[in-house]
Design a protein around this motif. Structure first.
Motif, PDB file in Angstrom:
ATOM      1  N   PRO A  58       0.793  -1.154  -0.064  1.00  6.61           N
ATOM      2  CA  PRO A  58      -0.051  -0.013  -0.011  1.00  6.61           C
ATOM      3  C   PRO A  58       0.720   1.341  -0.080  1.00  6.61           C
ATOM      4  CG  PRO A  58      -0.044  -1.110   2.165  1.00  6.61           C
ATOM      5  CD  PRO A  58       0.768  -1.827   1.260  1.00  6.61           C
ATOM      6  N   ALA A  59       0.122   2.364  -0.613  1.00  6.90           N
ATOM      7  CA  ALA A  59       1.208   3.667  -0.848  1.00  6.90           C
ATOM      8  C   ALA A  59       0.498   4.572  -1.011  1.00  6.90           C
ATOM      9  CB  ALA A  59       1.972   3.373  -1.880  1.00  6.90           C
ATOM     10  N   HIS A  60       0.753   5.961  -0.495  1.00  2.61           N
ATOM     11  CA  HIS A  60       0.451   6.972  -0.959  1.00  2.61           C
ATOM     12  C   HIS A  60       1.404   7.928  -1.718  1.00  2.61           C
ATOM     13  CE1 HIS A  60      -3.252   6.790   1.863  1.00  2.61           C
ATOM     14  NE2 HIS A  60      -2.470   6.134   2.550  1.00  2.61           N
ATOM     15  N   VAL A  61       0.965   8.529  -2.708  1.00  2.00           N
ATOM     16  CA  VAL A  61       1.864   9.299  -3.604  1.00  2.00           C
ATOM     17  C   VAL A  61       1.392  10.564  -4.165  1.00  2.00           C
ATOM     18  CG1 VAL A  61       3.210   9.079  -5.612  1.00  2.00           C
ATOM     19  CG2 VAL A  61       2.660   6.962  -4.725  1.00  2.00           C
ATOM     20  N   PHE A  62       2.247  11.676  -3.737  1.00  5.75           N
ATOM     21  CA  PHE A  62       1.969  12.970  -4.191  1.00  5.75           C
ATOM     22  C   PHE A  62       2.973  13.439  -5.258  1.00  5.75           C
ATOM     23  CE2 PHE A  62       2.385  17.645  -3.826  1.00  5.75           C
ATOM     24  CZ  PHE A  62       1.215  17.987  -4.288  1.00  5.75           C
ATOM     25  N   TYR A  63       2.297  13.966  -6.490  1.00 10.57           N
ATOM     26  CA  TYR A  63       3.140  14.245  -7.401  1.00 10.57           C
ATOM     27  C   TYR A  63       2.917  15.851  -7.872  1.00 10.57           C
ATOM     28  CZ  TYR A  63       5.265  14.963 -12.086  1.00 10.57           C
ATOM     29  OH  TYR A  63       6.064  15.812 -13.080  1.00 10.57           O
ATOM     30  N   ALA A  64       4.157  16.742  -8.020  1.00 12.35           N
ATOM     31  CA  ALA A  64       4.056  18.017  -8.290  1.00 12.35           C
ATOM     32  C   ALA A  64       5.078  18.366  -9.475  1.00 12.35           C
ATOM     33  CB  ALA A  64       3.861  19.087  -7.255  1.00 12.35           C
ATOM     34  N   GLY A  65       4.513  18.877 -10.582  1.00 12.43           N
ATOM     35  CA  GLY A  65       5.866  19.135 -11.690  1.00 12.43           C
ATOM     36  C   GLY A  65       5.295  20.683 -12.020  1.00 12.43           C
ATOM     37  N   TYR A  66       6.117  21.425 -12.486  1.00 15.95           N
ATOM     38  CA  TYR A  66       6.045  22.740 -13.016  1.00 15.95           C
ATOM     39  C   TYR A  66       6.963  23.371 -13.839  1.00 15.95           C
ATOM     40  CZ  TYR A  66       9.899  24.576 -10.011  1.00 15.95           C
ATOM     41  OH  TYR A  66      11.196  24.788  -9.411  1.00 15.95           O
ATOM     42  N   GLY A  67       6.798  24.362 -14.479  1.00 14.84           N
ATOM     43  CA  GLY A  67       7.574  24.740 -15.505  1.00 14.84           C
ATOM     44  C   GLY A  67       7.434  26.251 -16.019  1.00 14.84           C
ATOM     45  N   LEU A  68       8.394  27.120 -16.335  1.00 18.87           N
ATOM     46  CA  LEU A  68       8.325  28.374 -16.418  1.00 18.87           C
ATOM     47  C   LEU A  68       9.220  28.587 -18.045  1.00 18.87           C
ATOM     48  CD1 LEU A  68       8.811  30.077 -13.112  1.00 18.87           C
ATOM     49  CD2 LEU A  68       6.814  29.793 -14.177  1.00 18.87           C
ATOM     50  N   GLY A  69       8.587  29.233 -18.987  1.00 22.09           N
ATOM     51  CA  GLY A  69       9.444  29.510 -20.294  1.00 22.09           C
ATOM     52  C   GLY A  69       9.353  30.906 -20.280  1.00 22.09           C
ATOM     53  N   PHE A  70      10.358  31.494 -20.857  1.00 22.56           N
ATOM     54  CA  PHE A  70      10.687  32.718 -21.365  1.00 22.56           C
ATOM     55  C   PHE A  70      11.133  32.827 -22.900  1.00 22.56           C
ATOM     56  CE2 PHE A  70      11.136  32.314 -16.761  1.00 22.56           C
ATOM     57  CZ  PHE A  70      10.174  33.191 -16.347  1.00 22.56           C
ATOM     58  N   GLU A  71      10.577  33.651 -23.721  1.00 22.06           N
ATOM     59  CA  GLU A  71      11.155  33.702 -24.989  1.00 22.06           C
ATOM     60  C   GLU A  71      11.644  35.318 -24.872  1.00 22.06           C
ATOM     61  OE1 GLU A  71      10.415  33.587 -29.820  1.00 22.06           O
ATOM     62  OE2 GLU A  71       8.853  32.970 -28.130  1.00 22.06           O
ATOM     63  N   THR A  72      13.093  35.396 -24.312  1.00 19.57           N
ATOM     64  CA  THR A  72      13.478  36.856 -24.173  1.00 19.57           C
ATOM     65  C   THR A  72      13.792  37.613 -25.394  1.00 19.57           C
ATOM     66  OG1 THR A  72      15.871  36.041 -24.219  1.00 19.57           O
ATOM     67  CG2 THR A  72      14.664  36.244 -22.011  1.00 19.57           C
ATOM     68  N   SER A  73      13.923  36.880 -26.400  1.00 20.86           N
ATOM     69  CA  SER A  73      14.195  37.570 -27.905  1.00 20.86           C
ATOM     70  C   SER A  73      13.621  36.509 -28.965  1.00 20.86           C
ATOM     71  CB  SER A  73      15.416  38.068 -28.153  1.00 20.86           C
ATOM     72  OG  SER A  73      16.545  36.948 -28.335  1.00 20.86           O
ATOM     73  N   ARG A  74      13.878  36.824 -30.197  1.00 21.22           N
ATOM     74  CA  ARG A  74      13.717  36.016 -31.160  1.00 21.22           C
ATOM     75  C   ARG A  74      14.759  34.828 -31.320  1.00 21.22           C
ATOM     76  NH1 ARG A  74      12.675  40.380 -36.065  1.00 21.22           N
ATOM     77  NH2 ARG A  74      10.646  41.165 -35.217  1.00 21.22           N
ATOM     78  N   LYS A  75      15.608  34.787 -30.608  1.00 22.96           N
ATOM     79  CA  LYS A  75      16.806  34.039 -30.532  1.00 22.96           C
ATOM     80  C   LYS A  75      16.907  33.277 -29.281  1.00 22.96           C
ATOM     81  CE  LYS A  75      19.529  35.685 -34.136  1.00 22.96           C
ATOM     82  NZ  LYS A  75      20.975  35.928 -34.841  1.00 22.96           N
ATOM     83  N   TRP A  76      16.628  33.736 -28.121  1.00 21.52           N
ATOM     84  CA  TRP A  76      16.888  33.258 -26.784  1.00 21.52           C
ATOM     85  C   TRP A  76      15.664  32.610 -26.226  1.00 21.52           C
ATOM     86  CZ3 TRP A  76      21.229  31.694 -24.340  1.00 21.52           C
ATOM     87  CH2 TRP A  76      22.429  32.409 -24.622  1.00 21.52           C
ATOM     88  N   ASP A  77      15.638  31.316 -25.875  1.00 26.94           N
ATOM     89  CA  ASP A  77      14.816  30.507 -24.739  1.00 26.94           C
ATOM     90  C   ASP A  77      15.230  30.205 -23.612  1.00 26.94           C
ATOM     91  OD1 ASP A  77      12.720  30.931 -26.796  1.00 26.94           O
ATOM     92  OD2 ASP A  77      13.119  29.100 -27.911  1.00 26.94           O
ATOM     93  N   LEU A  78      14.496  30.681 -22.724  1.00 30.61           N
ATOM     94  CA  LEU A  78      15.039  30.101 -21.088  1.00 30.61           C
ATOM     95  C   LEU A  78      13.758  29.282 -20.676  1.00 30.61           C
ATOM     96  CD1 LEU A  78      16.589  33.577 -20.009  1.00 30.61           C
ATOM     97  CD2 LEU A  78      17.702  31.500 -20.899  1.00 30.61           C
ATOM     98  N   ASN A  79      14.075  28.395 -19.903  1.00 28.84           N
ATOM     99  CA  ASN A  79      13.040  27.263 -19.412  1.00 28.84           C
ATOM    100  C   ASN A  79      13.467  27.011 -18.180  1.00 28.84           C
ATOM    101  OD1 ASN A  79      10.617  26.710 -21.511  1.00 28.84           O
ATOM    102  ND2 ASN A  79      12.730  26.602 -22.584  1.00 28.84           N
ATOM    103  N   LEU A  80      12.620  26.887 -17.334  1.00 28.99           N
ATOM    104  CA  LEU A  80      12.823  26.431 -15.714  1.00 28.99           C
ATOM    105  C   LEU A  80      11.807  25.393 -15.613  1.00 28.99           C
ATOM    106  CD1 LEU A  80      13.331  29.701 -13.536  1.00 28.99           C
ATOM    107  CD2 LEU A  80      15.212  28.141 -14.706  1.00 28.99           C
ATOM    108  N   ASP A  81      12.063  24.039 -15.165  1.00 27.64           N
ATOM    109  CA  ASP A  81      11.176  23.041 -14.815  1.00 27.64           C
ATOM    110  C   ASP A  81      11.765  22.207 -13.462  1.00 27.64           C
ATOM    111  OD1 ASP A  81      13.261  21.863 -17.064  1.00 27.64           O
ATOM    112  OD2 ASP A  81      12.472  20.129 -15.839  1.00 27.64           O
ATOM    113  N   GLY A  82      10.655  21.796 -12.721  1.00 28.81           N
ATOM    114  CA  GLY A  82      10.972  21.142 -11.622  1.00 28.81           C
ATOM    115  C   GLY A  82       9.962  20.063 -11.402  1.00 28.81           C
ATOM    116  N   ARG A  83      10.341  18.868 -10.578  1.00 31.97           N
ATOM    117  CA  ARG A  83       9.451  17.881 -10.080  1.00 31.97           C
ATOM    118  C   ARG A  83       9.455  17.558  -8.743  1.00 31.97           C
ATOM    119  NH1 ARG A  83      11.939  16.061 -14.542  1.00 31.97           N
ATOM    120  NH2 ARG A  83      13.016  14.486 -13.533  1.00 31.97           N
ATOM    121  N   PHE A  84       8.642  17.452  -8.050  1.00 34.26           N
ATOM    122  CA  PHE A  84       8.569  16.797  -6.651  1.00 34.26           C
ATOM    123  C   PHE A  84       7.516  15.585  -6.527  1.00 34.26           C
ATOM    124  CE2 PHE A  84       6.395  16.729  -2.450  1.00 34.26           C
ATOM    125  CZ  PHE A  84       7.743  16.737  -1.644  1.00 34.26           C
TER     126      PHE A  84
END
Length: 803
Positions: A302-328
């Motif tokens: 038997p088990a209890h499982v909690f999951y959370a995932g998130y992400g943030l994306g930024f297109e700072t210009s036509r050439k740069w893409d920045l992404n942050l993502d995490g999981r718990f």
């Protein structure tokens, strides 16, 4: 087998040489699809129709830079149709003189609210993209409760009860999530996948022969799980809930949110699961000519499982893409095991010993991953520079209470308890540069550094007359550090119908293990190795309007022993079995040769050979001092030659029905030493798998998938025939926003096996069964407004591309 393999290789090479003479003249055309602000449009569907013969059509989908490529016959005129959900269709005519130029198509937004889902671009369930297979998980996710279950249902993938995933060979595949290797044991990865909701997965990439860009520690291939991100404009999401029932029941509920505004995007996935299952293992082991040990172990989880995932994306210009993502992930589980042990005299059938073990435990597994990715687009040809940094922490803490009741001969009950604590820290830094030197030449290079720290401690005690006395046989403390530094370079060139890619990867390995309790031991591994890779692809022929493309692949890879394979501390299982690692274990090296053929970017046929030296595997030895006691460990046994072939076929939708069916054959030849005696072991096994989809009406779909394995093999265990069939029925309501799915897994309860082990002094047989037959119900409700959405029907096969 060697002569047959050589003959097939020569046959394919002959076809490649012969067909190059028969190619007609053709020209190249690159289409760039963009918005008014010059941003590329990803996922647009492009259709070219030959005006002289309207039955001749070509299809392509624009890549992340908005580019699509065609090879066209000269002296022809084509009609172009470009469509993408959220944009107005574009129609143009292309004359033959434009074929060497770049044609730009500007699309105008056409915002719509999320109502019904319409088919505008078709996606197959399985398709081939250069050296990797892409699986669309959407149709399977509807009848699955976790990513682990989704992998079990994917055609061509096989999972053993320990959580290992197998592709072409009998060496387990390496699991990646979002392009990052998960350096964990099979059981830890299985726990993570069981906590990952299936509808959070965008696609799965299967690399049976990964290029030099990927870690060389992937002899069994790579399964890369790509999670969904906020790719739609506006706020959208879904809520889902469901349950399934076998001998025990599972319940789950989840929430997914996606939000994209301008150049910012974000997503959030939350999921809670309460699950329970069981495992039953029955074993008969002969440990002397006239004595046999019969064990029957039954365990619940038997088990209890909690999951959370998130992400943030930024297109700072036509050439740069920045992404942050995490999981718990938080997994609070328990286990209760009851193990009956009986020793009998074979000749008379007399019961010599009878006892019952009871083990109750608790376990808490916490996993945290944080990643950051930066991508710089160098040009419109697809050149890019990607840098990725990630950190993962896993903490595992638990307790155990164990006891043994002696029934015959009768004596006092024994008992004890223990606790364990392990922590893992993993840091990975990777940078990759892909540069388009010309339209036909691509250069790739990169470097990667990984650092891992693992600490483990187990304290066990025996209970004697109200006193807790340290159990030296089970108590241990172990530290492990690993640092791997690597760099690679590879280049690909297209010339005529050929695509040639070659690369070389260098890896420096540093492993340091230190056991502190019960004895002070240390082992170190420091080595540097080179791993070449060669990939050749070309068009072979056209049959009934369908294009065949062949692939030749060669690669060298390494399998390093994991920390638990090296830890020399004894780990108690019961009074008749214990486990221990082998600090003298050497890494194994594999050379892989494969020929495969695809039809219209769909894998069709493959044949290959794996040559492995210093192969290490799980072995069972009998304790010479105590014949009734055996121990499991890992050892280098010699060499292994594995020959395999795989075939996959399907049909396009016929009256809303299509299917995929496949088969794989593996033949293994072991040659080496076992218990200081010559070892020769040969075995061939078949695997059959299938997937069917029937669209009953516009809102209802019936799916059936299953597999059969005959004469299976797990290390040196010979398995009986086993398999499973899954069935699912889903229907949409409330303007297609609500989907209700009824599913039944392992409908006939056939997904279990009997096993036989006959190696050296060990002779055993038995049965392993899990809580696999389940019936369940899932509800998913979609909400929000989507201004731009890729609406696809995963049950549709794209029309054939024709030249």
């Amino acid at each position: 087998m060697t002569l047959v393999l050589r003959a097939i290789f020569h046959w394919v090479l002959l076809i490649i040489t012969t067909q190059s003479i028969l190619l007609a003249q053709s020209g190249s055309l690159r289409l760039h699809v963009e918005e008014a602000d010059k941003r590329g449009v990803f996922g647009a569907t492009l259709q070219l129709t030959d005006r002289a013969d309207t039955t001749r059509k070509l299809y392509a989908i624009s890549d992340t830079a908005g580019n699509a490529f065609f090879r066209l016959a000269t002296n022809r005129t084509y009609r172009l149709l470009v469509t993408s959900v959220g944009y107005k269709p574009v129609r143009k005519e292309i004359a033959s003189q434009q074929m060497q130029n770049v044609l730009t198509v500007v699309m105008t937004p056409d915002n719509v609210q999320l109502q019904s889902v319409y088919v505008t671009a078709a996606k197959p369930l399985v398709r081939q993209e250069d050296d990797k297979t892409i699986v669309d998980p959407e149709p399977i996710a509807a009848t699955s409760t976790s990513a682990y279950e989704l992998l079990e249902k994917t055609p061509g993938l096989f999972l053993d009860p320990d959580g290992n995933v197998y592709l072409s060979s009998t060496t387990p595949a390496t699991i990646y999530i979002n392009g990052r290797e998960q350096k964990m044991s099979a059981s830890d990865i299985a726990s993570i996948l069981k906590s990952l909701p299936p509808n959070s997965i965008a696609r799965m990439e299967i690399l049976r022969t990964p290029s030099a860009r990927y870690d060389a520690s992937s002899s069994g291939g790579i399964v890369n799980i790509i999670l969904k991100k906020g790719v739609s404009l506006g706020l959208t999401g879904s809520v889902n809930a469901g349950f399934n029932q076998g001998r025990f029941g599972n319940q789950y509920v989840g929430l997914n949110l996606n939000n994209t505004q301008g150049r910012r995007s974000s997503y959030l996935n939350l999921n809670y699961t309460h699950r329970n299952s069981y495992e039953q293992i029955q074993t008969n082991r002969t440990f002397s000519p006239d004595s046999i040990l019969r064990q029957d172990a039954y365990t619940t989880f038997p088990a209890h499982v909690f999951y959370a995932g998130y992400g943030l994306g930024f297109e700072t210009s036509r050439k740069w893409d920045l992404n942050l993502d995490g999981r718990f992930s938080w997994n609070e589980s328990a286990s209760s095991a009851s193990n009956s042990n009986q020793i009998s005299q074979v000749s008379t059938g007399r019961l010599v010993s009878d006892n019952l073990n009871q083990i109750d435990g608790t376990n808490r597994l916490v996993s945290i991953t944080q990643g950051a990715t930066a991508k710089y687009k160098l040009d419109t040809l697809g050149s890019e520079w990607i840098t990725d940094l990630s950190y993962t922490f896993m903490g595992n803490r638990g307790t155990q209470d164990f006891s043994t009741q002696y029934i015959q001969p009768e004596r006092n009950r024994t008992a004890g308890d223990g606790n364990f604590d392990s922590q893992r820290h993993l840091v990975a830094i990777q940078t990759d540069l892909k540069y388009k030197l010309t339209k036909t030449i691509t250069f790739e290079t990169g470097a990667k550094l990984t650092w891992q720290q693992f600490n483990s401690r187990q304290d066990y005690f025996n209970q004697r007359t109200n006193q807790r006395i340290i159990d030296v046989g089970r108590t241990n403390s172990f530290e492990y550090r690993e640092n791997i530094n690597s760099a690679y370079a590879q280049m690909s060139k297209t010339f005529g119908p050929f695509l040639l890619k070659g690369g070389l990867r260098l890896e420096n390995t540093n492993m340091n293990g230190h056991q502190r309790i019960p004895t002070d031991t240390t082992f170190k591994i420091n080595r540097t190795d080179l791993f070449p890779y060669v990939f050749l692809s070309r068009k072979v022929a056209k049959i009934a309007g369908y294009e065949l493309r062949s692939y030749l692949v060669y690669r060298r890879s390494i399998t390093r022993p994991a920390y638990d394979y090296l830890n020399p501390a004894a780990r108690y299982v019961d009074q008749y079995l214990y486990e221990r690692g082998n600090p003298a274990l050497r890494p194994q090296f594999t050379e892989n040769y494969e020929v495969n053929i695809s039809m219209e970017d769909r894998p069709l046929f493959a044949i290959g050979r794996n040559n492995t030296r210093d192969i290490f595997t799980n072995v069972v030895y009998q304790d010479p001092a105590r014949p009734s006691v055996a121990y499991r460990t890992y050892d280098n046994l010699g060499i292994n030659r594995e020959t395999y072939f795989r075939i996959l076929a399907g049909i396009p939708p016929i009256n809303r029905y299509f299917f995929v069916v496949g088969a794989q054959y593996n033949y293994n030849e072991y040659s080496g030493m076992y218990e200081n005696k010559p070892l020769n072991f040969e075995r061939g096994s078949w695997s059959f798998f299938t997937y069917h989809s029937l669209k009953i009406d516009n809102r209802s779909t019936l799916t059936v998938n299953g597999f059969i394995r005959t004469r299976g093999q797990l290390q040196f265990y010979e398995l009986s025939n086993f398999g499973g069939m899954n069935i699912g029925l889903n229907r949409k309501f409330m303007k297609d926003k609500l989907m209700i799915t009824l599913a039944a897994n392992d409908l006939f309860f056939t997904n279990y096996y009997q096993f036989v082990l006959q190696q050296g002094s060990v002779s055993a047989d038995g049965l392993r069964r899990n809580d696999t037959r389940r019936v369940g119900l899932t509800l998913r409700y979609n909400f929000g407004v989507r201004k731009k959405e890729e609406r696809t029907n995963p049950f549709t096969i794209e029309p054939p591309v024709q030249n």
